[in-house]
Write a protein that holds these residues in place. Structure first.
Motif, PDB file in Angstrom:
ATOM      1  N   ASN A  62       0.802  -1.218   0.000  1.00  0.00           N
ATOM      2  CA  ASN A  62       0.000   0.000   0.000  1.00  0.00           C
ATOM      3  C   ASN A  62       0.836   1.270   0.000  1.00  0.00           C
ATOM      4  O   ASN A  62       0.281   2.367  -0.032  1.00  0.00           O
ATOM      5  N   LEU A  63       2.147   1.153   0.039  1.00  0.00           N
ATOM      6  CA  LEU A  63       3.029   2.307  -0.078  1.00  0.00           C
ATOM      7  C   LEU A  63       3.247   2.629  -1.551  1.00  0.00           C
ATOM      8  O   LEU A  63       3.174   1.731  -2.401  1.00  0.00           O
ATOM      9  N   PRO A  64       3.533   3.888  -1.865  1.00  0.00           N
ATOM     10  CA  PRO A  64       3.798   4.210  -3.283  1.00  0.00           C
ATOM     11  C   PRO A  64       4.954   3.395  -3.863  1.00  0.00           C
ATOM     12  O   PRO A  64       4.915   3.000  -5.028  1.00  0.00           O
ATOM     13  N   SER A  65       5.954   3.094  -3.068  1.00  0.00           N
ATOM     14  CA  SER A  65       7.093   2.317  -3.566  1.00  0.00           C
ATOM     15  C   SER A  65       6.759   0.829  -3.713  1.00  0.00           C
ATOM     16  O   SER A  65       7.526   0.088  -4.294  1.00  0.00           O
ATOM     17  N   GLY A  66       5.615   0.402  -3.168  1.00  0.00           N
ATOM     18  CA  GLY A  66       5.221  -1.006  -3.255  1.00  0.00           C
ATOM     19  C   GLY A  66       4.196  -1.266  -4.344  1.00  0.00           C
ATOM     20  O   GLY A  66       3.525  -2.291  -4.331  1.00  0.00           O
ATOM     21  N   ALA A  67       4.080  -0.335  -5.277  1.00  0.00           N
ATOM     22  CA  ALA A  67       3.091  -0.491  -6.354  1.00  0.00           C
ATOM     23  C   ALA A  67       3.300  -1.775  -7.156  1.00  0.00           C
ATOM     24  O   ALA A  67       2.355  -2.317  -7.721  1.00  0.00           O
ATOM     25  N   TRP A  68       4.523  -2.285  -7.181  1.00  0.00           N
ATOM     26  CA  TRP A  68       4.793  -3.526  -7.900  1.00  0.00           C
ATOM     27  C   TRP A  68       4.121  -4.736  -7.250  1.00  0.00           C
ATOM     28  O   TRP A  68       3.999  -5.789  -7.868  1.00  0.00           O
ATOM     29  N   LEU A  69       3.624  -4.565  -6.006  1.00  0.00           N
ATOM     30  CA  LEU A  69       2.905  -5.637  -5.333  1.00  0.00           C
ATOM     31  C   LEU A  69       1.393  -5.527  -5.488  1.00  0.00           C
ATOM     32  O   LEU A  69       0.657  -6.355  -4.957  1.00  0.00           O
TER      33      LEU A  69
END
Length: 145
Positions: free
Chosen positions: A136-143
């Motif tokens: 749910n973080l912007p850097s975790g968009a790949w998930l």
């Protein structure tokens, strides 16, 4: 009475089949669920209900993408399954191993050699919480599914 020695069951085989009844019933239920998800594509809207957490908050829960992951696995697409929900793929694998251990123990008439303590349950909870946070973080968009 059958006197042909080639068709008689070995001693204990009938008991082993009886002990495998519940594990085989669980396997049949899981196989039926996966067959349904394989046939009814969750990528097409309208077939399955939306995740309430995602719908109302816009946040991905640890299960979001699990059906798409199962659908991709049933079609042999491991990269797509991992992309939809990597934790679900790991969970499917763990549950498959646990089922094999359960069935083997049941066939032998022994208890299941699996003991989960508090540390295990807290560990699973921590992994799921961390996965939910990161996706749910912007850097975790790949998930995202």
């Amino acid at each position: 009475m059958n006197t042909d020695p080639g068709t008689t069951a070995p001693p204990g085989a009938d008991g082993a089949l009886r002990r495998l009844g519940v594990p085989l019933a669980v396997l049949g239920s899981v196989a039926a669920a996966f067959a349904y998800v394989a046939a009814v594509d969750p990528n097409e809207p309208g077939h399955y209900p939306a995740c309430p957490l995602l719908h109302y908050t816009g946040l991905y829960c640890p299960g979001c993408g699990g059906l798409r992951s199962a659908h991709a696995l049933t079609h042999g697409d491991l990269p797509a399954a991992l992309g939809a929900n990597a934790v679900a793929v790991a969970g499917f694998g763990v549950l498959a191993v646990v089922w094999v251990l359960w069935a083997a123990a049941a066939a032998r008439g022994r208890p299941v050699p699996l003991r989960l303590g508090r540390a295990h349950l807290w560990g699973v909870g921590a992994v799921l919480a961390l996965f939910t946070l990161v996706r749910n973080l912007p850097s975790g968009a790949w998930l995202h599914p």
